[in-house]
Design a protein around this motif. Structure first.
Motif, PDB file in Angstrom:
ATOM      1  N   ALA A   1       0.750  -1.119   0.135  1.00 30.19           N
ATOM      2  CA  ALA A   1       0.012   0.147  -0.049  1.00 30.19           C
ATOM      3  C   ALA A   1       0.992   1.324  -0.035  1.00 30.19           C
ATOM      4  CB  ALA A   1      -0.985  -0.140   1.246  1.00 30.19           C
ATOM      5  N   TYR A   2       1.968   1.185   0.905  1.00 33.10           N
ATOM      6  CA  TYR A   2       2.805   2.561   0.953  1.00 33.10           C
ATOM      7  C   TYR A   2       3.480   2.585  -0.458  1.00 33.10           C
ATOM      8  CZ  TYR A   2       6.351   5.639   2.552  1.00 33.10           C
ATOM      9  OH  TYR A   2       7.515   6.497   2.689  1.00 33.10           O
ATOM     10  N   GLN A   3       3.799   1.487  -1.123  1.00 32.23           N
ATOM     11  CA  GLN A   3       4.535   1.360  -2.433  1.00 32.23           C
ATOM     12  C   GLN A   3       3.447   2.092  -3.590  1.00 32.23           C
ATOM     13  OE1 GLN A   3       8.005   1.055  -3.127  1.00 32.23           O
ATOM     14  NE2 GLN A   3       7.364   2.194  -5.008  1.00 32.23           N
ATOM     15  N   GLY A   4       2.182   1.680  -3.463  1.00 32.22           N
ATOM     16  CA  GLY A   4       1.393   2.267  -4.129  1.00 32.22           C
ATOM     17  C   GLY A   4       0.965   3.602  -4.297  1.00 32.22           C
ATOM     18  N   LEU A   5       1.243   4.095  -2.828  1.00 28.08           N
ATOM     19  CA  LEU A   5       0.968   5.691  -2.783  1.00 28.08           C
ATOM     20  C   LEU A   5       2.421   6.411  -3.377  1.00 28.08           C
ATOM     21  CD1 LEU A   5      -0.539   7.866  -1.279  1.00 28.08           C
ATOM     22  CD2 LEU A   5       0.987   7.487   0.788  1.00 28.08           C
ATOM     23  N   LEU A   6       3.711   5.735  -3.171  1.00 28.70           N
ATOM     24  CA  LEU A   6       4.721   6.402  -3.780  1.00 28.70           C
ATOM     25  C   LEU A   6       4.586   6.320  -5.470  1.00 28.70           C
ATOM     26  CD1 LEU A   6       7.902   4.908  -1.796  1.00 28.70           C
ATOM     27  CD2 LEU A   6       6.688   7.097  -1.534  1.00 28.70           C
ATOM     28  N   ASP A   7       3.916   5.190  -6.018  1.00 28.56           N
ATOM     29  CA  ASP A   7       3.852   5.142  -7.383  1.00 28.56           C
ATOM     30  C   ASP A   7       3.080   6.119  -8.043  1.00 28.56           C
ATOM     31  OD1 ASP A   7       5.353   2.871  -7.420  1.00 28.56           O
ATOM     32  OD2 ASP A   7       3.815   1.259  -7.281  1.00 28.56           O
ATOM     33  N   GLN A   8       2.205   7.024  -7.270  1.00 23.76           N
ATOM     34  CA  GLN A   8       1.540   8.020  -7.934  1.00 23.76           C
ATOM     35  C   GLN A   8       2.396   8.952  -8.281  1.00 23.76           C
ATOM     36  OE1 GLN A   8      -1.261   9.172  -4.871  1.00 23.76           O
ATOM     37  NE2 GLN A   8      -2.567   7.598  -5.072  1.00 23.76           N
ATOM     38  N   GLY A   9       3.650   9.011  -7.600  1.00 21.37           N
ATOM     39  CA  GLY A   9       4.548  10.101  -8.040  1.00 21.37           C
ATOM     40  C   GLY A   9       4.984  10.804  -6.912  1.00 21.37           C
ATOM     41  N   TRP A  10       4.764  10.352  -5.367  1.00 22.72           N
ATOM     42  CA  TRP A  10       5.536  11.060  -4.341  1.00 22.72           C
ATOM     43  C   TRP A  10       6.903  10.496  -4.278  1.00 22.72           C
ATOM     44  CZ3 TRP A  10       2.235  14.453  -2.204  1.00 22.72           C
ATOM     45  CH2 TRP A  10       0.906  14.204  -2.084  1.00 22.72           C
ATOM     46  N   THR A  11       7.691  11.381  -3.507  1.00 17.76           N
ATOM     47  CA  THR A  11       9.077  10.898  -3.139  1.00 17.76           C
ATOM     48  C   THR A  11       9.252  11.056  -1.672  1.00 17.76           C
ATOM     49  OG1 THR A  11       9.983  12.191  -5.140  1.00 17.76           O
ATOM     50  CG2 THR A  11      11.407  11.948  -3.144  1.00 17.76           C
ATOM     51  N   ASP A  12       9.779   9.901  -1.386  1.00 16.17           N
ATOM     52  CA  ASP A  12      10.042   9.912   0.159  1.00 16.17           C
ATOM     53  C   ASP A  12      11.279  10.333   0.259  1.00 16.17           C
ATOM     54  OD1 ASP A  12      11.061   8.659   2.617  1.00 16.17           O
ATOM     55  OD2 ASP A  12      10.097   6.458   2.225  1.00 16.17           O
ATOM     56  N   ALA A  13      11.306  11.716   1.030  1.00 18.21           N
ATOM     57  CA  ALA A  13      12.196  12.551   1.206  1.00 18.21           C
ATOM     58  C   ALA A  13      13.445  12.092   1.993  1.00 18.21           C
ATOM     59  CB  ALA A  13      11.907  13.826   1.781  1.00 18.21           C
ATOM     60  N   ILE A  14      13.286  11.266   3.105  1.00 15.80           N
ATOM     61  CA  ILE A  14      14.318  10.720   3.894  1.00 15.80           C
ATOM     62  C   ILE A  14      15.066   9.698   3.001  1.00 15.80           C
ATOM     63  CG2 ILE A  14      14.957   9.507   5.917  1.00 15.80           C
ATOM     64  CD1 ILE A  14      12.990  11.382   7.456  1.00 15.80           C
ATOM     65  N   ARG A  15      14.436   8.785   2.575  1.00 15.10           N
ATOM     66  CA  ARG A  15      15.011   7.781   1.849  1.00 15.10           C
ATOM     67  C   ARG A  15      15.606   8.184   0.449  1.00 15.10           C
ATOM     68  NH1 ARG A  15      17.320   4.510   3.884  1.00 15.10           N
ATOM     69  NH2 ARG A  15      15.708   3.810   5.004  1.00 15.10           N
ATOM     70  N   SER A  16      15.087   9.289  -0.011  1.00 14.22           N
ATOM     71  CA  SER A  16      15.868   9.840  -1.305  1.00 14.22           C
ATOM     72  C   SER A  16      17.227  10.469  -0.993  1.00 14.22           C
ATOM     73  CB  SER A  16      14.877  10.971  -1.893  1.00 14.22           C
ATOM     74  OG  SER A  16      15.415  11.775  -2.899  1.00 14.22           O
ATOM     75  N   ARG A  17      17.079  10.898   0.311  1.00  8.90           N
ATOM     76  CA  ARG A  17      18.472  11.576   0.846  1.00  8.90           C
ATOM     77  C   ARG A  17      19.525  10.627   1.325  1.00  8.90           C
ATOM     78  NH1 ARG A  17      20.422  16.455  -1.092  1.00  8.90           N
ATOM     79  NH2 ARG A  17      21.388  16.784   0.901  1.00  8.90           N
ATOM     80  N   HIS A  18      18.978   9.704   1.663  1.00  9.15           N
ATOM     81  CA  HIS A  18      19.778   8.408   2.399  1.00  9.15           C
ATOM     82  C   HIS A  18      19.326   7.315   1.809  1.00  9.15           C
ATOM     83  CE1 HIS A  18      20.720  11.690   5.268  1.00  9.15           C
ATOM     84  NE2 HIS A  18      19.526  11.819   5.385  1.00  9.15           N
ATOM     85  N   PRO A  19      19.732   7.067   0.614  1.00  8.02           N
ATOM     86  CA  PRO A  19      19.208   5.666  -0.123  1.00  8.02           C
ATOM     87  C   PRO A  19      19.725   4.222   0.385  1.00  8.02           C
ATOM     88  CG  PRO A  19      20.856   6.866  -1.710  1.00  8.02           C
ATOM     89  CD  PRO A  19      20.495   7.807  -0.295  1.00  8.02           C
ATOM     90  N   GLY A  20      20.640   4.346   1.032  1.00  8.36           N
ATOM     91  CA  GLY A  20      21.206   3.113   1.614  1.00  8.36           C
ATOM     92  C   GLY A  20      21.634   2.979   3.118  1.00  8.36           C
ATOM     93  N   GLU A  21      20.915   3.854   3.506  1.00 12.63           N
ATOM     94  CA  GLU A  21      21.377   4.225   5.162  1.00 12.63           C
ATOM     95  C   GLU A  21      20.075   3.666   6.098  1.00 12.63           C
ATOM     96  OE1 GLU A  21      22.515   7.744   7.950  1.00 12.63           O
ATOM     97  OE2 GLU A  21      22.664   8.083   6.069  1.00 12.63           O
ATOM     98  N   ARG A  22      20.461   2.893   7.146  1.00 11.76           N
ATOM     99  CA  ARG A  22      19.657   2.695   8.189  1.00 11.76           C
ATOM    100  C   ARG A  22      19.197   3.934   8.935  1.00 11.76           C
ATOM    101  NH1 ARG A  22      17.884  -2.285   8.685  1.00 11.76           N
ATOM    102  NH2 ARG A  22      19.126  -4.046   7.855  1.00 11.76           N
ATOM    103  N   ILE A  23      18.088   4.459   8.901  1.00 11.34           N
ATOM    104  CA  ILE A  23      17.457   5.658   9.585  1.00 11.34           C
ATOM    105  C   ILE A  23      16.154   5.140  10.293  1.00 11.34           C
ATOM    106  CG2 ILE A  23      16.926   8.246   9.471  1.00 11.34           C
ATOM    107  CD1 ILE A  23      18.793   8.463   7.484  1.00 11.34           C
ATOM    108  N   TYR A  24      16.177   5.697  11.434  1.00  6.94           N
ATOM    109  CA  TYR A  24      14.941   5.291  12.464  1.00  6.94           C
ATOM    110  C   TYR A  24      14.455   6.420  12.865  1.00  6.94           C
ATOM    111  CZ  TYR A  24      17.293   0.838  12.363  1.00  6.94           C
ATOM    112  OH  TYR A  24      17.740  -0.589  12.145  1.00  6.94           O
ATOM    113  N   THR A  25      13.279   6.552  13.238  1.00  5.91           N
ATOM    114  CA  THR A  25      12.380   7.685  13.976  1.00  5.91           C
ATOM    115  C   THR A  25      11.591   7.247  15.046  1.00  5.91           C
ATOM    116  OG1 THR A  25      10.096   7.026  12.576  1.00  5.91           O
ATOM    117  CG2 THR A  25      12.075   8.551  11.587  1.00  5.91           C
ATOM    118  N   PHE A  26      11.648   5.962  15.379  1.00  8.30           N
ATOM    119  CA  PHE A  26      10.897   5.450  16.496  1.00  8.30           C
ATOM    120  C   PHE A  26      11.644   4.335  17.286  1.00  8.30           C
ATOM    121  CE2 PHE A  26       8.649   1.880  18.134  1.00  8.30           C
ATOM    122  CZ  PHE A  26       7.539   2.420  19.150  1.00  8.30           C
TER     123      PHE A  26
END
Length: 261
Positions: A176-201
């Motif tokens: 479902a999340y990927q379907g949202l991105l497929d509409q044309g949205w950019t995941d900003a954090i993953r875009s800036r850190h494509p191969g990095e483990r980053i957590y928010t919780f």
């Protein structure tokens, strides 16, 4: 322009943390989740004292979302998603702020999976996907910001093999999340850190913070018209280590300024 999202896990109980972070980070726009406060209990005065005006959709004990703007009033455009049952959950609020449409959301957790709560999560996600598609069709600059309660990839979860049957990581939710991105949205954090483990919780249990056993649940999605405006994106992870902290840390993006900023 700096736009941030922060699941505060109780806006009144953790107000000192929120105010300290606002003073330190100085975001222009902030989306808050899990207010856990009735509509008339939102801390308007102290936030205004910090320089922020806001709109909010409160709920007693659970849920609740808000949009804050530094030095200007957010202009509310929607409260709840199309199809939401009035008075059920306070999970979505939308506003025009500083030249951008901001949708602030708190997606259901959905556990235990394969049950009514999981079905509710998927149905809510379906409504979320339908509404942003209409926003994108306008061509306006739009951001979807908040706690999605989704770890999109294995990079977004500590020891992913332990989460395969959890509602935050099940294939249906990730699709479902990927379907949202497929509409044309950019995941900003993953875009800036494509191969990095980053957590928010980081959970309060089992010393998750000390072990850095985290999850990336909080996302900032940019419409195509904003993609080229992206300058940076990250997480203020140190906030999670403060006294009386939320189990989430603020995540943020910086964008090129718009003419009417």
């Amino acid at each position: 322009m700096k736009v941030a999202t922060f699941n505060v896990n109780g806006v009144n109980g953790r107000l000192s943390v929120l105010l300290r972070w606002l003073e330190q980070a100085q975001p222009d726009i902030v989306c808050l989740q899990e207010l856990k406060a009735q509509q008339n209990k939102f801390p308007t005065a102290p936030l205004r004292g910090a320089g922020y005006e806001g709109i909010w959709h409160g709920q007693s004990r659970w849920n609740g979302v808000a949009i804050l703007s530094k030095g200007s009033d957010p202009i509310e455009t929607r409260r709840g998603l199309p199809g939401d049952v009035e008075g059920e959950h306070s999970r979505y609020i939308e506003a025009a702020v500083k030249g951008v449409f901001i949708g602030c959301l708190y997606l259901p957790k959905g556990n235990p999976a394969r049950g009514p709560k999981f079905d509710y999560k998927l149905a809510w996600f379906d409504r979320l996907i339908d509404h942003p598609a209409a926003l994108l069709a306008t061509g306006a600059p739009v951001m979807l910001v908040g706690d999605f309660n989704v770890m999109p990839t294995e990079l977004d979860v500590y020891k992913p093999e332990r989460w395969v049957d959890d509602a935050l990581f099940r294939p249906e939710v990730r699709r479902a999340y990927q379907g949202l991105l497929d509409q044309g949205w950019t995941d900003a954090i993953r875009s800036r850190h494509p191969g990095e483990r980053i957590y928010t919780f980081w959970d309060y249990l089992r010393n998750a913070w000390g072990r850095n056993a985290g999850l990336r649940l909080d996302h900032l999605l940019l419409s195509p018209s904003l993609k080229d405006q992206l300058r940076d994106a990250n997480v203020d992870r140190e906030v999670r280590g403060w006294d009386k902290a939320s189990d989430h840390a603020p995540a943020w993006v910086t964008l090129s300024k718009f003419p009417d900023n």
